[in-house]
Design a protein around this motif. Structure first.
Motif, PDB file in Angstrom:
ATOM      1  N   LYS A   1      17.956  12.548 -12.845  1.00  0.00           N
ATOM      2  CA  LYS A   1      17.456  12.943 -11.519  1.00  0.00           C
ATOM      3  C   LYS A   1      15.941  12.847 -11.411  1.00  0.00           C
ATOM      4  N   THR A   2      15.240  13.081 -12.509  1.00  0.00           N
ATOM      5  CA  THR A   2      13.786  13.250 -12.398  1.00  0.00           C
ATOM      6  C   THR A   2      12.935  12.216 -13.138  1.00  0.00           C
ATOM      7  N   PHE A   3      13.464  11.558 -14.166  1.00  0.00           N
ATOM      8  CA  PHE A   3      12.643  10.639 -14.949  1.00  0.00           C
ATOM      9  C   PHE A   3      12.296   9.398 -14.124  1.00  0.00           C
ATOM     10  N   PRO A   4      11.076   8.878 -14.264  1.00  0.00           N
ATOM     11  CA  PRO A   4      10.657   7.733 -13.431  1.00  0.00           C
ATOM     12  C   PRO A   4      11.205   6.389 -13.899  1.00  0.00           C
ATOM     13  N   PHE A   5      12.528   6.239 -13.848  1.00  0.00           N
ATOM     14  CA  PHE A   5      13.113   4.932 -14.123  1.00  0.00           C
ATOM     15  C   PHE A   5      12.659   3.957 -13.033  1.00  0.00           C
ATOM     16  N   HIS A   6      12.342   2.732 -13.421  1.00  0.00           N
ATOM     17  CA  HIS A   6      11.784   1.791 -12.445  1.00  0.00           C
ATOM     18  C   HIS A   6      12.813   0.833 -11.862  1.00  0.00           C
ATOM     19  N   SER A   7      14.043   0.875 -12.378  1.00  0.00           N
ATOM     20  CA  SER A   7      15.054  -0.045 -11.868  1.00  0.00           C
ATOM     21  C   SER A   7      16.444   0.494 -12.169  1.00  0.00           C
ATOM     22  N   GLN A   8      17.423  -0.084 -11.461  1.00  0.00           N
ATOM     23  CA  GLN A   8      18.814   0.280 -11.723  1.00  0.00           C
ATOM     24  C   GLN A   8      19.224  -0.140 -13.131  1.00  0.00           C
ATOM     25  N   LYS A   9      18.602  -1.191 -13.652  1.00  0.00           N
ATOM     26  CA  LYS A   9      18.891  -1.645 -15.011  1.00  0.00           C
ATOM     27  C   LYS A   9      18.509  -0.576 -16.027  1.00  0.00           C
ATOM     28  N   GLU A  10      17.359   0.073 -15.813  1.00  0.00           N
ATOM     29  CA  GLU A  10      16.926   1.140 -16.717  1.00  0.00           C
ATOM     30  C   GLU A  10      17.853   2.348 -16.626  1.00  0.00           C
TER      31      GLU A  10
ATOM     32  N   ALA B   1      14.507  10.681 -27.469  1.00  0.00           N
ATOM     33  CA  ALA B   1      13.467   9.771 -27.946  1.00  0.00           C
ATOM     34  C   ALA B   1      13.646   8.366 -27.388  1.00  0.00           C
ATOM     35  N   LEU B   2      14.882   8.035 -26.976  1.00  0.00           N
ATOM     36  CA  LEU B   2      15.162   6.711 -26.422  1.00  0.00           C
ATOM     37  C   LEU B   2      14.458   6.490 -25.087  1.00  0.00           C
ATOM     38  N   LEU B   3      13.954   7.554 -24.467  1.00  0.00           N
ATOM     39  CA  LEU B   3      13.190   7.418 -23.223  1.00  0.00           C
ATOM     40  C   LEU B   3      11.847   6.733 -23.473  1.00  0.00           C
TER      41      LEU B   3
ATOM     42  N   GLN C   1       4.583   8.484  -8.693  1.00  0.00           N
ATOM     43  CA  GLN C   1       5.462   9.594  -9.058  1.00  0.00           C
ATOM     44  C   GLN C   1       6.797   9.455  -8.341  1.00  0.00           C
ATOM     45  N   ARG C   2       7.885   9.614  -9.105  1.00  0.00           N
ATOM     46  CA  ARG C   2       9.215   9.497  -8.520  1.00  0.00           C
ATOM     47  C   ARG C   2       9.576  10.770  -7.773  1.00  0.00           C
ATOM     48  N   ILE C   3      10.124  10.611  -6.577  1.00  0.00           N
ATOM     49  CA  ILE C   3      10.616  11.745  -5.809  1.00  0.00           C
ATOM     50  C   ILE C   3      11.998  12.111  -6.345  1.00  0.00           C
ATOM     51  N   THR C   4      12.182  13.384  -6.706  1.00  0.00           N
ATOM     52  CA  THR C   4      13.404  13.845  -7.369  1.00  0.00           C
ATOM     53  C   THR C   4      14.670  13.409  -6.636  1.00  0.00           C
ATOM     54  N   LYS C   5      15.655  12.976  -7.429  1.00  0.00           N
ATOM     55  CA  LYS C   5      16.981  12.580  -6.959  1.00  0.00           C
ATOM     56  C   LYS C   5      16.968  11.304  -6.102  1.00  0.00           C
ATOM     57  N   THR C   6      15.854  10.614  -6.047  1.00  0.00           N
ATOM     58  CA  THR C   6      15.782   9.355  -5.301  1.00  0.00           C
ATOM     59  C   THR C   6      15.177   8.289  -6.201  1.00  0.00           C
ATOM     60  N   ASN C   7      15.184   7.063  -5.714  1.00  0.00           N
ATOM     61  CA  ASN C   7      14.504   5.974  -6.416  1.00  0.00           C
ATOM     62  C   ASN C   7      13.251   5.564  -5.656  1.00  0.00           C
ATOM     63  N   ILE C   8      12.682   6.543  -4.944  1.00  0.00           N
ATOM     64  CA  ILE C   8      11.470   6.307  -4.164  1.00  0.00           C
ATOM     65  C   ILE C   8      10.262   6.813  -4.955  1.00  0.00           C
ATOM     66  N   PHE C   9       9.205   5.998  -4.990  1.00  0.00           N
ATOM     67  CA  PHE C   9       7.993   6.368  -5.707  1.00  0.00           C
ATOM     68  C   PHE C   9       6.847   6.604  -4.722  1.00  0.00           C
ATOM     69  N   LYS C  10       6.128   7.678  -4.959  1.00  0.00           N
ATOM     70  CA  LYS C  10       4.962   7.995  -4.150  1.00  0.00           C
ATOM     71  C   LYS C  10       3.710   7.686  -4.958  1.00  0.00           C
ATOM     72  N   ALA C  11       2.845   6.850  -4.405  1.00  0.00           N
ATOM     73  CA  ALA C  11       1.632   6.455  -5.119  1.00  0.00           C
ATOM     74  C   ALA C  11       0.424   7.194  -4.567  1.00  0.00           C
ATOM     75  N   HIS C  12      -0.493   7.557  -5.447  1.00  0.00           N
ATOM     76  CA  HIS C  12      -1.767   8.112  -4.990  1.00  0.00           C
ATOM     77  C   HIS C  12      -2.885   7.596  -5.888  1.00  0.00           C
ATOM     78  N   SER C  13      -4.052   7.436  -5.285  1.00  0.00           N
ATOM     79  CA  SER C  13      -5.205   6.876  -5.979  1.00  0.00           C
ATOM     80  C   SER C  13      -6.077   7.983  -6.556  1.00  0.00           C
ATOM     81  N   ILE C  14      -6.671   7.699  -7.704  1.00  0.00           N
ATOM     82  CA  ILE C  14      -7.564   8.638  -8.369  1.00  0.00           C
ATOM     83  C   ILE C  14      -8.982   8.076  -8.269  1.00  0.00           C
ATOM     84  N   TYR C  15      -9.868   8.827  -7.628  1.00  0.00           N
ATOM     85  CA  TYR C  15     -11.248   8.380  -7.448  1.00  0.00           C
ATOM     86  C   TYR C  15     -12.196   9.260  -8.252  1.00  0.00           C
TER      87      TYR C  15
END
Length: 323
Positions: free
Chosen positions: A20-29, A63-65, A257-271
């Protein structure tokens, strides 16, 4: 409920929380993670009925993560024993025993086993995206016992002579780190600051600023920033420190950052915004495979903005391999 059913339930809960929470980047992962779960769940009936072996099985699974933020491998256990003043190093594919930081010989056997076999066993416990970091952390397991029993080590001298030594062990106590920030002026007016952690105990930022002010009382020819072994902490402190090396606002990094329970990522910039007194001296950053997390944000931001050059070894690659 039987022990096996309880363990299966625990394993299922861990799997679902991560999914639910880990930032997997694809359905393959995600599919690979489920395949790992099914394979490790199938092994549960063969795990001995004691907590140590069950928890170790969970460690192997997590550890496989390949993400160091699981904190797996931080230490061999809550209670463990090691010989005083001895350590094991791995240099040029050779295991070296040291005593008080001096070479005592090449390690041939530890308790009758080859050191490479012991290392491989413990590397399975280390959640890491890079092999070098996994080796570095697993080396901490080579000279340890979970009981207060001596360690037998067979060493080989450069002249080929074989020695067997027996090292008594003592319980290791985890103590808070002292002197997180130290600094000095080296010869030829080179400034040096060592920052062992970005974890704030209440006044870390003030300590760093005070140390830097002492170093830069007079103009310096260059500054060496030593962050080897720094596993991260508060990225805001790292970025505030970096702000003294810029005279204009710069993009220091981008986080997704992955939004919990979704495959949507929220990006933010660090200045990073400039902060006085500005330090214009050339900067060298010393790195190794134990550099992780917010420390890597600092290292990458300084390098990518061409404000520092890096000397040392590749960083650990944590928090989704920051770039």
């Amino acid at each position: 409920m039987s022990i096996l059913k309880k363990r299966q339930k625990t394993f299922e809960t861990i799997f679902e929380l991560v999914q639910k929470t880990f930032p997997f980047h694809s359905q393959k992962e995600i599919k690979k993670w489920r395949d790992y779960y099914l394979a490790y769940r199938k092994l549960l009936p063969s795990i001995p009925e004691n907590n140590r072996d069950f928890f170790l099985h969970i460690e192997y699974f997590l550890a496989l993560l390949k993400n160091s933020h699981t904190r797996l491998g931080s230490y061999p256990g809550k209670r463990f024993f090691q010989p005083r003043d001895h350590a094991a190093l791995f240099i040029n594919n050779t295991f070296i025993l040291t005593y008080k930081n001096r070479i005592a010989g090449e390690i041939a056997r530890i308790d009758g086993q080859k050191p490479e076999k012991i290392l491989a066993q413990h590397m399975r416990r280390i959640s890491s995206s890079t092999k070098k970091y996994a080796i570095q952390k697993a080396l901490g397991f080579l000279l340890f016992h979970q009981e207060k029993t001596p360690i037998r080590i067979t060493t080989k001298k450069p002249n080929g002579k074989i020695n067997e030594i027996v090292l008594p062990t003592r319980q290791i106590k985890h103590k808070p780190q002292k002197n997180i920030v130290t600094g000095k002026i080296m010869r030829k007016n080179i400034g040096y600051i060592k920052i062992a952690s970005w974890v704030d105990a209440g006044n870390l930022f003030e300590k760093i600023d005070k140390c830097m002010n002492n170093i830069t009382k007079r103009p310096i020819a260059a500054l060496i920033i030593d962050v080897r072994g720094n596993g991260g902490g508060d990225s805001r402190i790292a970025c505030r420190f970096a702000s003294r090396f810029f005279n204009e606002k710069v993009l220091f990094g981008t986080a997704r950052q992955r939004i919990t329970k979704t495959n949507i990522f929220k990006a933010h910039s660090i200045y990073v915004t400039p902060r006085n007194p500005y330090i214009s001296a050339p900067v060298i950053i010393l790195t190794d495979e134990a550099c992780l997390s917010s420390n890597e944000i600092f290292i990458a931001g300084m390098r990518d903005n061409k404000r520092a050059i890096l000397i040392g070894r590749s960083t650990g690659g944590s928090s989704g391999n920051p770039k």
